[in-house]
Design an enzyme around this catalytic site. Sequence first.
Site, short mmCIF file in Angstrom:
data_model
loop_
_atom_site.label_atom_id
_atom_site.label_comp_id
_atom_site.label_asym_id
_atom_site.label_seq_id
_atom_site.Cartn_x
_atom_site.Cartn_y
_atom_site.Cartn_z
N ASN A 7 0.87 -0.87 0.08
CA ASN A 7 0.10 -0.12 -0.03
C ASN A 7 0.87 1.22 -0.04
OD1 ASN A 7 -1.90 2.01 0.56
ND2 ASN A 7 -2.82 1.04 2.25
N ARG A 91 -2.75 -1.83 -3.47
CA ARG A 91 -3.72 -1.04 -3.28
C ARG A 91 -3.71 0.05 -4.00
NH1 ARG A 91 -5.24 3.18 1.10
NH2 ARG A 91 -7.27 3.44 0.50
N HIS A 180 -13.00 2.95 -0.15
CA HIS A 180 -12.96 1.91 0.86
C HIS A 180 -13.85 0.65 0.47
CE1 HIS A 180 -13.15 5.62 4.02
NE2 HIS A 180 -11.77 5.04 3.98
N ARG A 241 -12.09 16.06 7.34
CA ARG A 241 -12.80 16.41 6.14
C ARG A 241 -14.30 16.69 6.40
NH1 ARG A 241 -11.33 10.84 3.36
NH2 ARG A 241 -9.10 11.29 3.01
N GLU A 385 -8.26 -5.24 5.01
CA GLU A 385 -8.22 -4.79 3.45
C GLU A 385 -6.90 -5.76 3.02
OE1 GLU A 385 -8.79 -0.75 5.10
OE2 GLU A 385 -9.32 -0.20 3.02
#
Length: 399
Positions: A7, A91, A180, A241, A385
């Site tokens: 990743n 990823r 996601h 965010r 993940e």
Amino acid sequence: MNILVINAGSSSLKYQLFNMENDSVLAKGKVERIGMDTAIVTHEPADKAEAREVGEILEHTTAIRKVLEMLLHAQHGVLGAIEEIDAVGHRVVHGGEAFKSSVLVDDEVKREIKRLFDLAPLHNPAAMLGIAAVEANMPGVPQAVVFDTAFHQTMPAPAYLYPVPMALYRKHKVRRYGFHGTSHNYVSERAAVFLGRPLEQLKLVTCHIGNGASCAAIVGGRSVDTSMGMTPLEGLMMGTRSGDLDPAIVPYAMGKEDLTLSEISSMLNKHSGLQAISGLSSDMREIVEAMEAGDRNAKLAFDMYEYRIRKYIGAYAAAMNGLDAVVFTAGVGENSALLRKAVCEQLSFLGIEFDEEANLTGRGLEKRITKPGSKVEVLVIPTNEEWMIARDTYALVKH
Ligand code: AMP
């Protein structure tokens, strides 16, 4: 078969090495501060002592070389030879409309990921650096790419289109993609196993609540809606965010505060959310600590955060015309019993009978936090993940 999962970010790179025969993690670790002379490599082999090194790592090719050195290290290593790595899975954040599932890397795939740089200017270039670094260090080893957006490519047009001139979609690919996806996919599959029911028959809302956060509506294992949009800024309130807001705020605030495009973008992505409302932190642990010590801004931040998750769960129950289970995952979703309680206790009208005791026990495990007989069940499922990336890579390489 051993699969290395990478990743890659612009200045960091995380890795995990899986043995797919017995489903085990042989080692994991990360390289931080790539580009600096004080880069840090942290390597955690499964059955050996952890290793840490600080030194100059100026780019991703050197970072991957360092990772391989660690995996082959006489003391901390877990492999005898580099050839014991059969494939590498990466990823990649944005797959646009081109990638509806994971694929093996070839020249056309690389060209397409580059075409998507515009849509994910921070993330996709970093993933490409990771792919090039593996090519340089391990020529000929098959590589796969697994996209955060791919799982949501099943959304129907009414869910993925924005009500703006269609030219924006046709010319510039302005639409909702969602993110996601690997996590939503994983926890939805695990939820079906946990409930002992076929995934094809379930209506789920999965809540990936971490530093970034999104909800997904999943019918029969297919994503039909999700809260993040063209970028990860839309939807829930997050650590830094804003999530959903009136789009008219953007030109208004730019005019009033004399902000440039990059300044307003930075404000909404990096200086909003929990951080902005609490004035303290983007980390839910610190928000809860301050709230419990009586800080009113922290309490307001928590209440706004929780309220928006609850609204999305309600909206998605309507979108799916039904709901069998809600799943919480990721940093906050897995660890904050307080957040889960705040969300669930006010969803009793949906048929959620919250189990306070179950909510507080079994940390780190898959569990049910509703009472027996609850019409809608609520589960906590730790996400994984990396394992999903390894699984997809394995499947692609085997074929
Ligand atoms: P993630 O992005 O999934 O790694 O989640 C990271 C976030 O999880 C952190 O920013 C924390 O806010 C949150 N987190 C981790 N542990 C806890 C905890 N025990 N209680 C509340 N939030 C937590």
